[in-house]
Design an enzyme around this catalytic site. Structure first.
Site, PDB file in Angstrom:
ATOM      1  N   ASP A   1      -5.668   5.142   9.860  1.00 63.60           N
ATOM      2  CA  ASP A   1      -7.075   5.325   9.472  1.00 63.60           C
ATOM      3  C   ASP A   1      -7.633   4.088   8.763  1.00 63.60           C
ATOM      4  O   ASP A   1      -8.844   3.881   8.733  1.00 63.60           O
ATOM      5  CB  ASP A   1      -7.207   6.503   8.498  1.00 63.60           C
ATOM      6  CG  ASP A   1      -6.881   7.825   9.155  1.00 63.60           C
ATOM      7  OD1 ASP A   1      -6.734   7.854  10.389  1.00 63.60           O
ATOM      8  OD2 ASP A   1      -6.760   8.833   8.429  1.00 63.60           O
TER       9      ASP A   1
ATOM     10  N   HIS B   1       0.812  -1.218   0.000  1.00 63.85           N
ATOM     11  CA  HIS B   1       0.000   0.000   0.000  1.00 63.85           C
ATOM     12  C   HIS B   1       0.843   1.265   0.000  1.00 63.85           C
ATOM     13  O   HIS B   1       0.356   2.355   0.312  1.00 63.85           O
ATOM     14  CB  HIS B   1      -1.019  -0.024   1.142  1.00 63.85           C
ATOM     15  CG  HIS B   1      -2.246  -0.792   0.754  1.00 63.85           C
ATOM     16  ND1 HIS B   1      -2.184  -2.049   0.210  1.00 63.85           N
ATOM     17  CD2 HIS B   1      -3.561  -0.478   0.791  1.00 63.85           C
ATOM     18  CE1 HIS B   1      -3.412  -2.465  -0.064  1.00 63.85           C
ATOM     19  NE2 HIS B   1      -4.270  -1.527   0.283  1.00 63.85           N
TER      20      HIS B   1
ATOM     21  N   GLU C   1      -9.185  14.332  14.504  1.00 66.15           N
ATOM     22  CA  GLU C   1      -8.642  14.576  13.168  1.00 66.15           C
ATOM     23  C   GLU C   1      -9.400  15.759  12.558  1.00 66.15           C
ATOM     24  O   GLU C   1     -10.155  16.455  13.246  1.00 66.15           O
ATOM     25  CB  GLU C   1      -8.767  13.334  12.271  1.00 66.15           C
ATOM     26  CG  GLU C   1      -7.796  12.219  12.626  1.00 66.15           C
ATOM     27  CD  GLU C   1      -7.549  11.248  11.485  1.00 66.15           C
ATOM     28  OE1 GLU C   1      -8.076  11.472  10.364  1.00 66.15           O
ATOM     29  OE2 GLU C   1      -6.827  10.259  11.701  1.00 66.15           O
TER      30      GLU C   1
HETATM   31  C1  LIG Z   1      -5.948   3.700   1.954  1.00 60.26           C
HETATM   32  C2  LIG Z   1      -4.716   3.944   2.771  1.00 60.26           C
HETATM   33  C3  LIG Z   1      -4.831   4.585   3.988  1.00 60.26           C
HETATM   34  C4  LIG Z   1      -3.698   4.820   4.761  1.00 60.26           C
HETATM   35  N1  LIG Z   1      -3.841   5.440   5.965  1.00 60.26           N
HETATM   36  C5  LIG Z   1      -2.758   5.650   6.731  1.00 60.26           C
HETATM   37  C6  LIG Z   1      -2.887   6.271   7.991  1.00 60.26           C
HETATM   38  O1  LIG Z   1      -3.964   6.639   8.420  1.00 60.26           O
HETATM   39  N2  LIG Z   1      -1.765   6.448   8.732  1.00 60.26           N
HETATM   40  C7  LIG Z   1      -0.543   6.026   8.309  1.00 60.26           C
HETATM   41  O2  LIG Z   1       0.423   6.192   9.054  1.00 60.26           O
HETATM   42  N3  LIG Z   1      -0.404   5.449   7.113  1.00 60.26           N
HETATM   43  C8  LIG Z   1      -1.472   5.266   6.313  1.00 60.26           C
HETATM   44  N4  LIG Z   1      -1.324   4.694   5.085  1.00 60.26           N
HETATM   45  C9  LIG Z   1       0.024   4.463   4.564  1.00 60.26           C
HETATM   46  C10 LIG Z   1       0.606   3.144   5.005  1.00 60.26           C
HETATM   47  O3  LIG Z   1       0.907   3.158   6.379  1.00 60.26           O
HETATM   48  C11 LIG Z   1       1.926   2.911   4.267  1.00 60.26           C
HETATM   49  O4  LIG Z   1       1.717   2.974   2.896  1.00 60.26           O
HETATM   50  C12 LIG Z   1       2.483   1.560   4.633  1.00 60.26           C
HETATM   51  O5  LIG Z   1       3.776   1.471   4.124  1.00 60.26           O
HETATM   52  C13 LIG Z   1       1.653   0.515   3.974  1.00 60.26           C
HETATM   53  O6  LIG Z   1       1.808  -0.698   4.622  1.00 60.26           O
HETATM   54  P1  LIG Z   1       2.009  -2.002   3.761  1.00 60.26           P
HETATM   55  O7  LIG Z   1       1.887  -3.071   4.765  1.00 60.26           O
HETATM   56  O8  LIG Z   1       1.179  -2.093   2.569  1.00 60.26           O
HETATM   57  O9  LIG Z   1       3.567  -1.792   3.388  1.00 60.26           O
HETATM   58  P2  LIG Z   1       4.296  -1.885   1.977  1.00 60.26           P
HETATM   59  O10 LIG Z   1       3.795  -0.824   1.092  1.00 60.26           O
HETATM   60  O11 LIG Z   1       4.209  -3.276   1.480  1.00 60.26           O
HETATM   61  O12 LIG Z   1       5.790  -1.576   2.443  1.00 60.26           O
HETATM   62  C14 LIG Z   1       6.155  -0.284   2.862  1.00 60.26           C
HETATM   63  C15 LIG Z   1       7.664  -0.248   3.176  1.00 60.26           C
HETATM   64  O13 LIG Z   1       7.915  -1.038   4.324  1.00 60.26           O
HETATM   65  C16 LIG Z   1       8.792  -2.104   4.023  1.00 60.26           C
HETATM   66  N5  LIG Z   1       8.290  -3.281   4.741  1.00 60.26           N
HETATM   67  C17 LIG Z   1       7.130  -3.938   4.554  1.00 60.26           C
HETATM   68  N6  LIG Z   1       7.019  -4.946   5.448  1.00 60.26           N
HETATM   69  C18 LIG Z   1       8.135  -4.904   6.207  1.00 60.26           C
HETATM   70  C19 LIG Z   1       8.622  -5.683   7.295  1.00 60.26           C
HETATM   71  N7  LIG Z   1       7.937  -6.716   7.789  1.00 60.26           N
HETATM   72  N8  LIG Z   1       9.821  -5.353   7.832  1.00 60.26           N
HETATM   73  C20 LIG Z   1      10.540  -4.304   7.363  1.00 60.26           C
HETATM   74  N9  LIG Z   1      10.145  -3.544   6.323  1.00 60.26           N
HETATM   75  C21 LIG Z   1       8.943  -3.841   5.760  1.00 60.26           C
HETATM   76  C22 LIG Z   1       8.726  -2.283   2.515  1.00 60.26           C
HETATM   77  O14 LIG Z   1       9.907  -2.851   1.985  1.00 60.26           O
HETATM   78  C23 LIG Z   1       8.527  -0.845   2.070  1.00 60.26           C
HETATM   79  O15 LIG Z   1       9.738  -0.169   2.024  1.00 60.26           O
HETATM   80  C24 LIG Z   1      -2.428   4.439   4.286  1.00 60.26           C
HETATM   81  C25 LIG Z   1      -2.316   3.807   3.046  1.00 60.26           C
HETATM   82  C26 LIG Z   1      -3.448   3.558   2.299  1.00 60.26           C
HETATM   83  C27 LIG Z   1      -3.302   2.902   0.966  1.00 60.26           C
END
Ligand SMILES: Cc1cc2nc3c(=O)[nH]c(=O)nc-3n(C[C@H](O)[C@H](O)[C@H](O)COP(=O)(O)OP(=O)(O)OC[C@H]3O[C@@H](n4cnc5c(N)ncnc54)[C@H](O)[C@@H]3O)c2cc1C
Length: 505
Positions: free
Chosen positions: A151, A83, A263
């Site tokens: 969120d 994400h 918020e």
């Molecule tokens: C609809 C939506 C709403 C959101 N709302 C919020 C919010 O309210 N607050 C907020 O803070 N963020 C929010 N986000 C952003 C979100 O926190 C970040 O995009 C986060 O990186 C997504 O998590 P993911 O698990 O998909 O990680 P990924 O996108 O898969 O990875 C993100 C990064 O972390 C690294 N990573 C992933 N897993 C691990 C692991 N286990 N160990 C070490 N590194 C790792 C990856 O290599 C990459 O660099 C939102 C995103 C979306 C799409």
């Protein structure tokens, strides 16, 4: 089955220098490659050489160790739920580690387990691959829940802890990274290390907000507290930014019997009020927004624990409301279960998916802004750029966060000043048929340029930079330590190359 291959073909690729078993384990079919080369942002596409679907933590260690020992190491990106919006979980010509496969294998992951001890109280040990929605569901069974959220809950524990994990609870409990007691981390050398503030603390603080640069989180111990049974949820409308932000700041400063979540967001003709309100209230608010050009919606939530002891809540809230300066009569509320409140974005996601409006490009810009310049930011960015250009429906979120719960030893970067609060501003634009992502990226560029010229101290959250100078500026006084820790924990620059920190020029 069609096979998508990266520009570097196999026989002479660095893969041949890796352990053969791992090579055989990599998935290169269309589905693996397509998933690994895309993310929520739909702005970046980078093909890896292959995808590893680890069945156990040992599989991750084996791959990282092999790469570290190889004369031509392969980069490795842990992919949580993908994400990110700018390719941060991708690995061009490297290996993408699909963390979700750990949770699909019941025997392999650390899963989610709830415990208590006298020194830590209640806590949950959760696999880094776990989705926060699953952590919530599993802990609620025990009447418990984590205290700090995002969120949206379909994000992984490892993914949000690599950034910060913020939401309306952050002012009261700190970001998610403040609420971690211990982690298991696989470093870029392939060592599995348990760390906490007292044990291997350098690695512990490096990883929190460390953008995946120092290790792969395979387990995190998360603080739990008694879960509320329900919430009282309010939206309060303002036509004056100064009144809006003063009331937000007031609400996050109340220490007891105040709100549990605060918020706020913009309402403009192109980003109208929706979902929370009744159709009548919605049209009332939107017609006022058309007249004024912009309104501000303060969102506040009070947790309720037990109906029998909640008799005074309404009276206490009335006292708070009487001190606020919103448009008379423009206060709206509803009750919800704790789960439905926390999982509120899911219903919007399903709705947007049904319209084909979820899987579209998301040129987001997330900023932390110094508190003392937020009025200038409002006028110069929110009014003069975002509202006037009216490019997308947003949402555009803005709220202050208390700084006192952010530990400076963590890698995450917030505005470097002595103010006791800073603002988070999330410009969550969607692009697609009606507006090209490049048009919104140009707006994002104008916003950053405006802040730079006006001398407003901002830091990007989910930072995206293209050269080393920009990264150095972003980290500021934290840069030299960040670099030193990279040399210590991932000296061959293997981990999370999609962040483009140590592989940019
Ligand atoms: C609809 C939506 C709403 C959101 N709302 C919020 C919010 O309210 N607050 C907020 O803070 N963020 C929010 N986000 C952003 C979100 O926190 C970040 O995009 C986060 O990186 C997504 O998590 P993911 O698990 O998909 O990680 P990924 O996108 O898969 O990875 C993100 C990064 O972390 C690294 N990573 C992933 N897993 C691990 C692991 N286990 N160990 C070490 N590194 C790792 C990856 O290599 C990459 O660099 C939102 C995103 C979306 C799409």
């Amino acid at each position: 089955m069609t096979v998508l291959v990266s520009s570097r073909s196999w026989p002479n690729s660095p893969l041949s220098s890796l352990n053969e078993i791992i090579e055989n384990d990599l998935c290169t079919d269309t589905i693996c490659m397509k998933t690994a080369s895309s993310d929520y942002g739909k702005l970046v596409q980078e093909l890896p050489l292959g995808v590893l679907r680890p069945q156990s933590v040992s599989d991750i260690i084996r791959l990282v160790k092999s790469s570290y020992k190889s004369p031509s190491p392969l980069t490795i990106a842990a992919r949580g739920n993908g994400h990110s919006v700018r390719g941060q979980a991708m690995a061009k010509d490297g290996v993408v580690m699909e963390m979700s496969s750990l949770s699909n294998n019941n025997n392999s992951s650390s899963g989610i387990s709830v415990s208590w001890n006298s020194s830590l109280g209640f806590y949950a040990d959760v696999g880094g691959e776990q989705l926060w929605v699953d952590v919530l569901t599993a802990t609620l069974v025990h009447g418990l829940a984590p205290v700090s959220w995002t969120d949206y809950l379909y994000l992984t524990v490892g993914g949000t802890l690599s950034n910060a994990g913020i939401s309306g609870q952050s002012s009261f409990h700190g970001p998610q990274i403040t609420n971690v007691l211990e982690m298991d981390v696989i470093t870029g050398k392939g060592d599995l290390i348990t760390c906490s503030k007292d044990m291997n603390s350098r690695l512990f603080y490096a990883v929190l907000g460390g953008l995946g640069q120092f290790g792969i989180i395979t387990r995190a111990r998360i603080v739990l507290d008694k879960a509320p049974t329900g919430v009282k949820w309010f939206r309060i409308i303002y036509d004056d930014f100064e009144k809006f932000r003063k009331d937000q700041e007031h609400l996050i400063s109340i220490n007891s019997n105040g709100f549990d979540y605060v918020e706020g967001s913009l309402i403009t003709p192109s980003s109208p009020a929706a979902t929370f309100f009744t159709p009548d209230d919605e049209s009332l608010i939107n017609s006022l927004a058309s007249k004024n050009g912009i309104l501000y919606s303060l969102e506040a939530v009070k947790y309720c624990y037990n109906t029998t002891i909640n008799n005074h809540i309404d009276e206490e809230l009335q006292v708070i409301f009487s001190s606020l300066n919103f448009i008379p009569g423009f206060i709206f509320n509803k009750d919800a279960t704790f789960f439905d409140f926390l999982n509120r974005v899911r219903s919007e996601e399903l709705y947007l998916q049904s319209l084909g409006l979820w899987d579209i490009p998301h040129p987001w810009l997330n900023l932390f802004v110094q508190r003392s310049r937020i009025e200038d930011f409002n006028q110069g960015v929110l009014v003069d750029i975002v509202q006037k250009q009216g490019l997308s429906a947003g949402p555009f979120i803005i709220y202050p966060i208390n700084r006192n719960k952010w530990d400076d030893r963590m890698s995450v970067v917030i505005p470097d000043d002595n103010e006791d609060m800073f603002y988070t501003v999330a410009l969550l634009n969607s692009a697609g048929a009606s507006v090209d992502p490049s048009v919104i990226d140009e707006q994002n560029r104008q916003i950053l340029e405006f802040c730079d010229k006006a001398g407003i101290n901002i830091k990007q959250y989910f930072p995206h930079y293209t050269n080393k100078q920009q990264w150095m500026k972003h980290f500021g006084k934290k840069w030299s330590l960040f670099k030193e820790m990279k040399e210590q924990f991932d000296p061959k620059n293997i981990l999370s190359p999609g962040q483009r920190i140590f592989n940019s020029h």
